[in-house]
Design a protein around this motif. Structure first.
Motif, short mmCIF file in Angstrom:
data_model
loop_
_atom_site.label_atom_id
_atom_site.label_comp_id
_atom_site.label_asym_id
_atom_site.label_seq_id
_atom_site.Cartn_x
_atom_site.Cartn_y
_atom_site.Cartn_z
N GLN A 1 3.62 -4.40 2.77
CA GLN A 1 4.68 -3.70 2.72
C GLN A 1 3.91 -2.64 2.37
O GLN A 1 2.84 -2.12 2.13
N PHE A 2 4.19 -1.72 3.02
CA PHE A 2 4.26 0.40 2.87
C PHE A 2 5.18 0.98 2.52
O PHE A 2 6.43 1.16 2.82
N TYR A 3 4.74 2.21 1.70
CA TYR A 3 5.46 3.32 1.63
C TYR A 3 4.46 4.03 1.47
O TYR A 3 2.87 4.39 1.29
N SER A 4 5.49 6.02 1.65
CA SER A 4 4.35 7.08 1.61
C SER A 4 4.72 7.77 0.65
O SER A 4 5.77 8.40 0.62
N HIS A 5 4.32 7.84 -0.10
CA HIS A 5 3.84 8.79 -1.37
C HIS A 5 3.71 10.89 -1.56
O HIS A 5 4.31 11.33 -1.84
N SER A 6 3.70 10.68 0.20
CA SER A 6 2.99 12.08 1.04
C SER A 6 3.55 13.18 0.11
O SER A 6 4.72 13.28 0.68
N MET A 7 3.27 14.83 -0.15
CA MET A 7 3.89 15.64 0.13
C MET A 7 3.65 16.53 0.91
O MET A 7 4.72 17.52 0.94
N ASN A 8 3.22 16.02 2.20
CA ASN A 8 3.25 16.62 2.76
C ASN A 8 4.60 15.67 4.36
O ASN A 8 3.49 14.80 5.04
N PRO A 9 5.14 16.14 4.42
CA PRO A 9 6.34 15.89 5.03
C PRO A 9 6.33 15.34 6.66
O PRO A 9 6.35 14.41 7.22
N VAL A 10 4.65 16.64 6.94
CA VAL A 10 4.64 15.74 8.31
C VAL A 10 3.40 14.15 8.65
O VAL A 10 3.74 13.63 9.36
N GLY A 11 2.94 14.28 7.59
CA GLY A 11 1.84 13.45 7.74
C GLY A 11 2.28 12.70 7.44
O GLY A 11 2.07 10.96 7.66
N LYS A 12 3.31 12.47 6.43
CA LYS A 12 3.71 10.85 5.24
C LYS A 12 5.00 10.66 6.77
O LYS A 12 5.12 9.84 6.66
N GLU A 13 5.80 11.19 7.44
CA GLU A 13 6.47 10.72 8.78
C GLU A 13 5.63 10.02 10.20
O GLU A 13 5.71 8.68 10.23
N ASN A 14 4.56 10.73 10.08
CA ASN A 14 3.37 10.06 11.39
C ASN A 14 2.61 8.86 10.44
O ASN A 14 2.71 8.03 11.21
N ILE A 15 2.77 8.35 9.57
CA ILE A 15 2.02 7.67 9.02
C ILE A 15 3.24 5.90 8.77
O ILE A 15 2.80 5.40 9.45
N ILE B 1 0.55 -1.11 -0.24
CA ILE B 1 -0.43 0.21 -0.40
C ILE B 1 1.24 0.67 0.34
O ILE B 1 1.93 1.63 0.93
N SER B 2 1.26 1.87 -1.13
CA SER B 2 1.42 3.45 -0.71
C SER B 2 -0.13 4.68 -0.32
O SER B 2 -0.68 5.02 -0.83
N PHE B 3 0.07 5.35 0.39
CA PHE B 3 0.05 6.50 1.48
C PHE B 3 0.09 7.71 1.25
O PHE B 3 0.72 8.64 0.91
N ASP B 4 -1.10 8.14 0.61
CA ASP B 4 -0.56 10.24 0.62
C ASP B 4 -1.35 10.01 2.26
O ASP B 4 -1.98 9.23 2.63
N HIS B 5 -1.28 11.43 2.67
CA HIS B 5 -1.82 11.89 3.91
C HIS B 5 -3.37 11.92 3.59
O HIS B 5 -4.18 12.67 4.08
N ASP B 6 -3.02 13.65 3.15
CA ASP B 6 -4.22 14.52 2.98
C ASP B 6 -4.78 13.79 1.78
O ASP B 6 -4.55 13.83 0.00
N LEU B 7 -6.28 14.00 1.49
CA LEU B 7 -7.49 12.99 1.01
C LEU B 7 -7.91 13.52 0.24
O LEU B 7 -9.16 13.57 -0.22
N ALA B 8 -8.45 15.09 0.72
CA ALA B 8 -9.67 16.02 0.51
C ALA B 8 -8.83 17.68 0.10
O ALA B 8 -7.83 17.62 0.69
N ASP B 9 -9.35 18.36 -0.86
CA ASP B 9 -9.46 19.76 -1.44
C ASP B 9 -9.32 20.32 -0.69
O ASP B 9 -10.50 19.77 0.34
N LEU B 10 -8.58 21.12 0.17
CA LEU B 10 -9.15 22.59 1.17
C LEU B 10 -10.33 22.97 1.34
O LEU B 10 -10.79 23.29 1.84
N GLU B 11 -10.86 23.52 -0.16
CA GLU B 11 -12.03 23.84 -0.17
C GLU B 11 -12.87 23.04 0.46
O GLU B 11 -14.23 23.21 0.71
N GLN B 12 -12.75 21.44 0.91
CA GLN B 12 -13.74 20.51 0.98
C GLN B 12 -13.91 20.62 2.40
O GLN B 12 -15.54 20.45 3.00
N TYR B 13 -12.75 21.42 3.28
CA TYR B 13 -13.16 21.11 4.60
C TYR B 13 -14.46 22.43 5.29
O TYR B 13 -13.89 23.17 4.82
#
Length: 118
Positions: free
Chosen positions: A94-108, A53-65
């Motif tokens: 196996q896992f990987y994070s391709h997130s461009m959010n460095p904090v979110g990526k590290e947390n995952i 599984i490859s994870f992104d962290h942020d899964l919604a457009d900011l406008e949707q918040y």
């Protein structure tokens, strides 16, 4: 053939992750793409654990918040995955994070690595 790789990202495709990660795994064509928490959970419940599984962290457009509703993140998906593996006596894929959010990526990655140590 069932796709054995799971790519969690609300907008990107695996080839796009390859361009900035340079990880050859993203060149494979057997990725199944899920765009949010609900699709992530349903895919695993229906098809079982993928090979990776490859994870992104942020899964919604900011406008949707909004104040009432916040989209679940890749971190929430990782927490669900751990619970699922514990409840079903399964090893973490196996896992990987391709997130461009460095904090979110590290947390995952930290969450999953810590569980794998148990």
């Amino acid at each position: 053939m069932t796709k054995r790789l799971l790519f969690l990202d609300d907008i990107r495709y695996p080839i796009e992750a390859y361009h900035y990660t340079r990880q050859d795994i993203f060149l494979r064509n057997d990725w199944h793409i899920v765009r949010n928490y609900e699709q992530f959970v349903n895919r695993i419940l229906e098809k079982g654990l993928p090979e990776m599984i490859s994870f992104d962290h942020d899964l919604a457009d900011l406008e949707q918040y909004s104040q009432e509703f916040v989209e679940k993140t890749g971190y929430d998906c990782a927490k669900w995955l751990i619970e699922y593996c514990m409840d079903n006596y399964l090893d973490l894929p196996q896992f990987y994070s391709h997130s461009m959010n460095p904090v979110g990526k590290e947390n995952i990655i930290s969450l999953l690595k810590n569980f794998k140590k148990l």
